[in-house]
Scaffold this active site. Structure first.
Site, short mmCIF file in Angstrom:
data_model
loop_
_atom_site.label_atom_id
_atom_site.label_comp_id
_atom_site.label_asym_id
_atom_site.label_seq_id
_atom_site.Cartn_x
_atom_site.Cartn_y
_atom_site.Cartn_z
N GLY A 299 0.61 -1.54 0.27
CA GLY A 299 -0.17 -0.06 -0.09
C GLY A 299 0.80 0.87 -0.18
O GLY A 299 1.85 1.93 1.12
N ALA B 11 0.37 4.42 -1.04
CA ALA B 11 -0.68 6.01 -1.42
C ALA B 11 0.59 7.29 0.53
O ALA B 11 1.60 6.25 0.24
CB ALA B 11 -1.52 5.86 -0.50
N ASN C 155 1.79 -2.33 -4.61
CA ASN C 155 0.82 -1.79 -4.87
C ASN C 155 -0.14 -2.26 -5.51
O ASN C 155 0.35 -2.92 -6.80
CB ASN C 155 1.41 0.21 -5.28
N ARG C 156 -1.53 -2.17 -4.73
CA ARG C 156 -2.19 -3.28 -5.90
C ARG C 156 -1.91 -2.26 -7.66
O ARG C 156 -1.80 -3.38 -8.24
CB ARG C 156 -3.81 -2.99 -5.41
N VAL D 232 -2.58 -0.10 3.55
CA VAL D 232 -3.72 0.45 2.76
C VAL D 232 -5.24 0.97 3.61
O VAL D 232 -5.27 0.81 5.18
CB VAL D 232 -4.63 -0.71 1.84
N ASN E 293 -5.11 2.46 10.13
CA ASN E 293 -6.54 2.88 11.71
C ASN E 293 -7.64 1.89 12.04
O ASN E 293 -8.90 2.16 11.35
CB ASN E 293 -6.87 4.14 11.30
N SER F 22 0.84 6.49 14.41
CA SER F 22 0.60 8.20 14.78
C SER F 22 0.99 9.31 14.58
O SER F 22 2.26 9.04 14.39
CB SER F 22 -0.04 8.43 16.08
N GLY F 23 1.05 10.24 14.00
CA GLY F 23 2.11 11.36 13.08
C GLY F 23 1.33 11.80 11.76
O GLY F 23 2.11 12.50 11.46
N LYS G 238 -4.09 2.65 20.04
CA LYS G 238 -4.69 4.19 19.27
C LYS G 238 -6.06 4.87 19.11
O LYS G 238 -5.98 6.65 18.78
CB LYS G 238 -4.31 3.56 17.58
N HIS H 224 -5.75 7.73 21.79
CA HIS H 224 -4.74 8.41 21.28
C HIS H 224 -5.57 9.53 20.36
O HIS H 224 -6.14 10.30 20.91
CB HIS H 224 -3.88 7.98 20.75
N ASN H 225 -6.10 9.00 19.49
CA ASN H 225 -7.36 9.44 18.70
C ASN H 225 -8.10 10.61 19.17
O ASN H 225 -8.25 11.56 19.37
CB ASN H 225 -8.05 8.99 17.68
N GLU I 195 -7.10 13.51 21.37
CA GLU I 195 -6.80 14.53 20.63
C GLU I 195 -8.19 15.44 20.06
O GLU I 195 -8.01 16.68 19.65
CB GLU I 195 -6.32 13.23 19.11
N TYR I 196 -9.06 14.60 19.62
CA TYR I 196 -10.56 15.19 19.44
C TYR I 196 -10.84 16.32 20.80
O TYR I 196 -10.68 17.67 20.39
CB TYR I 196 -11.73 14.44 19.60
P1 NBP Z 1 -5.36 5.53 1.66
O1 NBP Z 1 -6.18 4.94 3.06
O2 NBP Z 1 -6.19 6.55 0.83
O3 NBP Z 1 -5.71 3.83 0.59
C1 NBP Z 1 -5.35 3.78 0.03
C2 NBP Z 1 -4.58 2.18 -0.75
O4 NBP Z 1 -4.87 1.17 -0.39
C3 NBP Z 1 -3.56 2.34 -2.15
O5 NBP Z 1 -2.01 1.43 -1.71
C4 NBP Z 1 -4.61 1.99 -2.47
O6 NBP Z 1 -4.02 0.72 -4.07
C5 NBP Z 1 -4.94 0.98 -1.12
N1 NBP Z 1 -6.15 -0.18 -1.94
C6 NBP Z 1 -7.31 0.15 -1.69
BR1 NBP Z 1 -7.86 1.90 -1.74
N2 NBP Z 1 -8.49 -0.92 -1.59
C7 NBP Z 1 -7.40 -1.67 -1.90
C8 NBP Z 1 -7.66 -3.29 -1.97
N3 NBP Z 1 -8.87 -3.78 -2.19
N4 NBP Z 1 -6.46 -3.94 -1.71
C9 NBP Z 1 -5.25 -3.51 -2.08
N5 NBP Z 1 -5.51 -1.86 -1.89
C10 NBP Z 1 -6.00 -1.59 -1.67
O7 NBP Z 1 -3.80 5.48 2.12
P2 NBP Z 1 -3.42 6.58 3.54
O8 NBP Z 1 -4.18 7.69 2.93
O9 NBP Z 1 -1.68 6.05 2.23
O10 NBP Z 1 -3.34 5.69 4.26
C11 NBP Z 1 -3.28 4.32 4.95
C12 NBP Z 1 -3.64 3.94 5.53
O11 NBP Z 1 -3.25 4.58 7.49
C13 NBP Z 1 -4.95 3.63 6.27
O12 NBP Z 1 -5.02 3.26 7.57
C14 NBP Z 1 -5.00 5.46 7.04
O13 NBP Z 1 -6.68 5.30 7.96
C15 NBP Z 1 -4.28 5.27 7.93
N6 NBP Z 1 -3.70 6.29 7.89
C16 NBP Z 1 -3.19 7.32 9.34
C17 NBP Z 1 -2.40 8.36 9.38
C18 NBP Z 1 -2.13 8.66 10.74
O14 NBP Z 1 -1.90 10.11 11.63
N7 NBP Z 1 -1.54 8.02 11.34
C19 NBP Z 1 -3.37 8.81 8.68
C20 NBP Z 1 -3.51 8.87 7.39
C21 NBP Z 1 -3.89 7.87 7.13
P3 NBP Z 1 -4.65 1.63 -4.79
O15 NBP Z 1 -3.77 2.58 -5.95
O16 NBP Z 1 -4.28 0.58 -6.08
O17 NBP Z 1 -5.72 2.33 -5.02
#
Ligand code: NBP
Length: 482
Positions: free
Chosen positions: A12, A14, A36-37, A77, A105, A131-132, A185, A188-189, A192-193
């Site tokens: 994954g 993104a 990545n998919r 992902v 998450n 987190s972060g 986690k 934590h969130n 944060e709210y």
């Molecule tokens: P996204 O949450 O936007 O997910 C996009 C990714 O998921 C892409 O790599 C996409 O592949 C893949 N994906 C999806 Br959608 N469906 C899929 C499937 N059926 N099979 C395989 N891959 C699939 O990415 P992100 O914003 O980088 O967040 C990733 C994780 O981190 C999430 O769980 C998110 O909640 C968490 N997160 C945490 C924080 C933090 O502060 N800790 C911040 C932001 C996100 P593709 O490219 O082929 O579509």
């Protein structure tokens, strides 16, 4: 088949996954396989960052073949069905002893379910809260992994190498088994709210109470950052308040629509607290405040509801600002205290051995709620691991005692002048509820017994009792079957 060279994989790519992969690749000893998919995303990452030395995998089989054993892959992902789909794919190509980490998450109950299912294949499954945000993923997040001790032995050194460092210590610890990491986690969130809402209320009170501009309030908030309130959220608040909108020349905060969004982890914290019976009222009010802000239809319909005649009359601005600062600190202590109460209740319910002091430590760096006063929380739990309520620890007791007059003035003034301060008010009400010698819950028990024969206990003797309300109103000893 290629000779395996990678010790860790990221699935994954993104925003979060690509930054975490770069972070991993930048640490000595790591060779990172990436998958990545949609392969175009993998190619783009390799092209943009040749220095990382990524090993490209076009399929999950290639990914498995590129990893040394035990194979370890971190999934980044979209939370939910995508995570389940990727886990299924990895399980089909991994072997017993390998490790699958979900760094998304996820809701902790999903993690418990997934861990149980994956464990049956002999593969380790670790739900890790990360987190972060984007910057944390790249430079060093706070990491909250759950899972087995066996998985932690392999994973620990890798996660320690990429985590944020606070006062010389990596912000990662093995939180507990199965869903413990994602549970913490989630809390934590939730905190944060609450922290964000409390800061927003403090800003609103100062603005309405004194008429100061956002830039002037930014200076006040920046000054707060050198004291007890020193934290990332206070720091960024000053920056946001200082920002001027290029298009209009107005303070940016005045041109941003006042409807707060949410991704759901605050709601999870409150829903779980309701199930566990833990009053996290500060966090709940913060979640509800976002919902109220977004209900534009109801707000429009209510615009002409009567409010108080009086507006806030602040005579001594400096004293008022200090009152708000103290009220903010006291309310913040309550929010964290409630969050830790939920951790204690969750640990008890799910059988996790969670060190509260360690949790406060790993939140000191990399994450959104990083703050100076987390050291005080660690001290409190290290001094007394069985501490029933954080608010009662000597340091916090003293801080609350020092703040309470200010807190009461601020909450009363807000109510009298019609300024909503739900998180301030709920935190104060909780504090007073906690310290009350007697609560009107005795009347509630009486009411419950009246309409539903729910029985009650007495203060003066053991047993369970019921009053014959429709009869001669005598009291009988009752079986506690309700
Ligand atoms: P996204 O949450 O936007 O997910 C996009 C990714 O998921 C892409 O790599 C996409 O592949 C893949 N994906 C999806 Br959608 N469906 C899929 C499937 N059926 N099979 C395989 N891959 C699939 O990415 P992100 O914003 O980088 O967040 C990733 C994780 O981190 C999430 O769980 C998110 O909640 C968490 N997160 C945490 C924080 C933090 O502060 N800790 C911040 C932001 C996100 P593709 O490219 O082929 O579509």
């Amino acid at each position: 088949m290629t000779t395996p060279t990678a010790n860790i994989a990221v699935v994954g790519l993104a925003v979060m996954g690509s930054n975490l992969a770069r972070n991993l690749a930048s640490r000595e000893g790591n060779v990172v396989a990436v998958y990545n998919r949609t392969t175009a995303k993998t190619d783009a990452l390799l092209e943009a960052h040749p220095e990382a030395g990524f090993v490209k995998a076009a399929t999950v089989q290639e990914l498995a073949d590129s990893l040394v054993k035990p194979r370890t892959a971190i999934i980044m992902v979209k939370a939910g069905r995508a995570t389940d789909a990727v886990i299924d794919e990895l399980v089909s190509v991994f072997e017993p002893g390998d490790i699958i980490v979900d760094g998304g998450n996820a809701l902790f109950t999903d993690t418990i379910r997934r861990e149980k299912a994956v464990r049956e294949t002999g593969i380790n499954f670790v739900g890790a809260g990360i987190s972060g945000g984007e910057e944390g993923a790249l430079k060093g997040p706070s990491i909250m992994p759950g899972g087995s001790v066996e998985a932690w032995e392999t994973l620990g050194p890798i996660l320690r190498s990429i985590a944020a460092v606070a006062e010389g210590e990596p912000c990662v610890t093995h939180v507990g088994t199965d869903g413990a990491g994602h549970f913490v986690k989630m809390i934590h969130n939730g905190i944060e709210y609450a922290d964000m809402q409390l800061i927003a209320e403090a800003y609103d009170l100062i603005r309405q109470g004194t008429g100061k501009s956002p830039a002037e309030i930014a200076d006040i908030v920046a000054e707060w950052n050198s004291g007890d309130l020193d934290s990332y959220l206070i720091e960024i608040t000053a920056e946001v308040l200082r920002q001027v909108d290029a298009a209009t020349g107005q303070p940016l905060v005045d041109v941003i629509l006042d409807s707060a969004g949410a991704k759901g982890t605050g709601a999870w914290t409150v829903q779980t607290a309701l199930d566990l019976g833990v009053p996290v009222s500060g966090i709940a009010e913060a979640v509800f405040a976002r919902s109220l802000s977004s209900d534009r239809e109801a707000r429009a319909a209510a615009r002409d509801l009567p409010g108080p005649d009086q507006t806030w009359k602040v005579d001594d601005e400096a004293a008022f600002v200090e009152d708000v600062r103290r009220a903010l600190y006291a309310s913040k202590i309550i929010a964290y205290s409630q969050g830790f109460d939920e951790i204690i209740a969750g640990a008890k319910e799910y059988g996790w051995d969670i060190s509260k002091g360690e949790i406060a430590k790993i939140w000191r760096g990399g994450c959104i709620i990083r703050a100076r006063f987390l050291n005080r929380i660690t001290e409190a739990y290290e001094t007394d691991p069985g501490l029933v309520s954080l608010a009662t620890a000597p340091y916090f007791r003293e801080a609350l005692a020092g703040a309470q007059d200010s807190w009461r003035r601020v909450v009363a003034g807000a109510a009298m002048s019609g300024i909503p301060a739900p998180a301030f008010a709920a935190s104060l009400a909780y504090y007073d509820g906690l310290r009350a010698e007697r609560l009107p819950a005795s009347l509630v028990q009486g009411q419950r017994d009246f309409f539903g024969a729910h029985t009650y206990k007495r203060v003066d003797r053991e047993g369970t009792f019921h009053t014959l309300w429709s009869g001669d109103r005598t009291e009988i000893e009752a079986e506690d079957t309700h």
